[in-house]
Write a protein that holds these residues in place. Structure first.
Motif: not given
Ligand code: SF4
Length: 87
Positions: A3, A7-9, A17, A36-37, A40, A42-43, A46, A59-62
Protein backbone atom coordinates in the motif's frame (compact mmCIF):
# COMPACT_ATOMS: atom_id res chain seq x y z
CA UNK A 1 4.12 -2.99 2.30
CA UNK A 2 2.37 -2.80 -1.02
CA UNK A 3 0.00 0.00 0.00
CA UNK A 4 2.90 2.39 0.61
CA UNK A 5 3.62 2.46 -3.09
CA UNK A 6 0.24 4.13 -3.68
CA UNK A 7 0.68 6.73 -0.93
CA UNK A 8 -0.19 10.32 -1.79
CA UNK A 9 2.86 11.37 0.22
CA UNK A 10 5.29 9.23 -1.76
CA UNK A 11 6.79 12.28 -3.44
CA UNK A 12 6.41 14.62 -0.47
CA UNK A 13 9.17 15.59 1.93
CA UNK A 14 8.80 13.10 4.84
CA UNK A 15 9.67 15.86 7.32
CA UNK A 16 6.31 17.46 6.57
CA UNK A 17 4.67 14.54 8.39
CA UNK A 18 6.90 14.79 11.45
CA UNK A 19 6.78 18.39 12.68
CA UNK A 20 9.18 19.15 15.51
CA UNK A 21 6.56 21.19 17.36
CA UNK A 22 2.79 21.18 17.69
CA UNK A 23 2.66 24.98 17.72
CA UNK A 24 3.55 27.76 15.30
CA UNK A 25 5.20 26.51 12.11
CA UNK A 26 4.85 22.92 13.34
CA UNK A 27 1.07 23.29 13.55
CA UNK A 28 0.97 24.71 10.02
CA UNK A 29 3.15 21.82 8.82
CA UNK A 30 0.86 19.26 10.51
CA UNK A 31 -2.24 20.72 8.87
CA UNK A 32 -0.50 20.69 5.50
CA UNK A 33 0.38 17.01 5.99
CA UNK A 34 -3.25 16.24 6.88
CA UNK A 35 -4.36 17.93 3.66
CA UNK A 36 -2.12 15.55 1.69
CA UNK A 37 -3.70 12.62 3.55
CA UNK A 38 -7.22 13.80 2.70
CA UNK A 39 -6.86 12.65 -0.90
CA UNK A 40 -4.74 9.60 -0.22
CA UNK A 41 -6.09 6.31 -1.63
CA UNK A 42 -4.46 4.25 1.14
CA UNK A 43 -5.45 6.39 4.09
CA UNK A 44 -7.27 3.57 5.92
CA UNK A 45 -4.36 1.14 5.53
CA UNK A 46 -1.92 3.80 6.69
CA UNK A 47 -3.97 4.56 9.79
CA UNK A 48 -4.34 0.88 10.68
CA UNK A 49 -0.61 0.36 10.23
CA UNK A 50 0.16 3.31 12.53
CA UNK A 51 -2.23 2.04 15.19
CA UNK A 52 -1.00 -1.55 15.04
CA UNK A 53 2.67 -0.60 15.05
CA UNK A 54 2.09 2.01 17.77
CA UNK A 55 3.58 4.94 15.88
CA UNK A 56 4.12 7.58 18.56
CA UNK A 57 4.76 10.60 16.38
CA UNK A 58 3.86 12.16 13.08
CA UNK A 59 0.79 12.28 10.87
CA UNK A 60 -0.40 8.88 9.66
CA UNK A 61 -3.70 8.24 7.94
CA UNK A 62 -4.65 11.88 8.36
CA UNK A 63 -4.39 11.82 12.14
CA UNK A 64 -1.69 13.22 14.39
CA UNK A 65 -0.38 11.36 17.44
CA UNK A 66 -2.96 12.89 19.80
CA UNK A 67 -5.85 11.99 17.51
CA UNK A 68 -4.56 8.43 17.09
CA UNK A 69 -4.17 8.03 20.84
CA UNK A 70 -7.75 9.18 21.31
CA UNK A 71 -8.99 6.79 18.62
CA UNK A 72 -7.01 3.95 20.21
CA UNK A 73 -8.47 4.66 23.66
CA UNK A 74 -11.97 4.75 22.18
CA UNK A 75 -11.46 1.40 20.48
CA UNK A 76 -10.10 -0.20 23.66
CA UNK A 77 -13.00 1.18 25.64
CA UNK A 78 -15.55 -0.20 23.16
CA UNK A 79 -13.85 -3.62 23.20
CA UNK A 80 -13.88 -3.69 27.00
CA UNK A 81 -17.56 -2.74 27.21
CA UNK A 82 -18.48 -5.37 24.61
CA UNK A 83 -16.59 -8.01 26.60
CA UNK A 84 -14.29 -8.92 23.72
CA UNK A 85 -11.22 -7.06 24.96
CA UNK A 86 -8.22 -8.82 26.41
CA UNK A 87 -8.12 -6.69 29.59
S1 SF4 B 1 -2.58 8.67 4.63
FE1 SF4 B 1 -0.54 7.86 5.13
S2 SF4 B 1 0.25 7.18 3.15
FE2 SF4 B 1 -1.45 8.56 2.74
S3 SF4 B 1 -0.57 10.60 2.52
FE3 SF4 B 1 -1.15 10.38 4.66
S4 SF4 B 1 0.70 9.63 5.68
FE4 SF4 B 1 0.97 9.30 3.49
Amino acid sequence: MEWMRRAACADTDPELFFPVSSEGPGAVQREEAKRVCTGCPVRAQCLEYALESKQRSGVWGGLDEHERASLHRGRRSRLRSSGTGRH
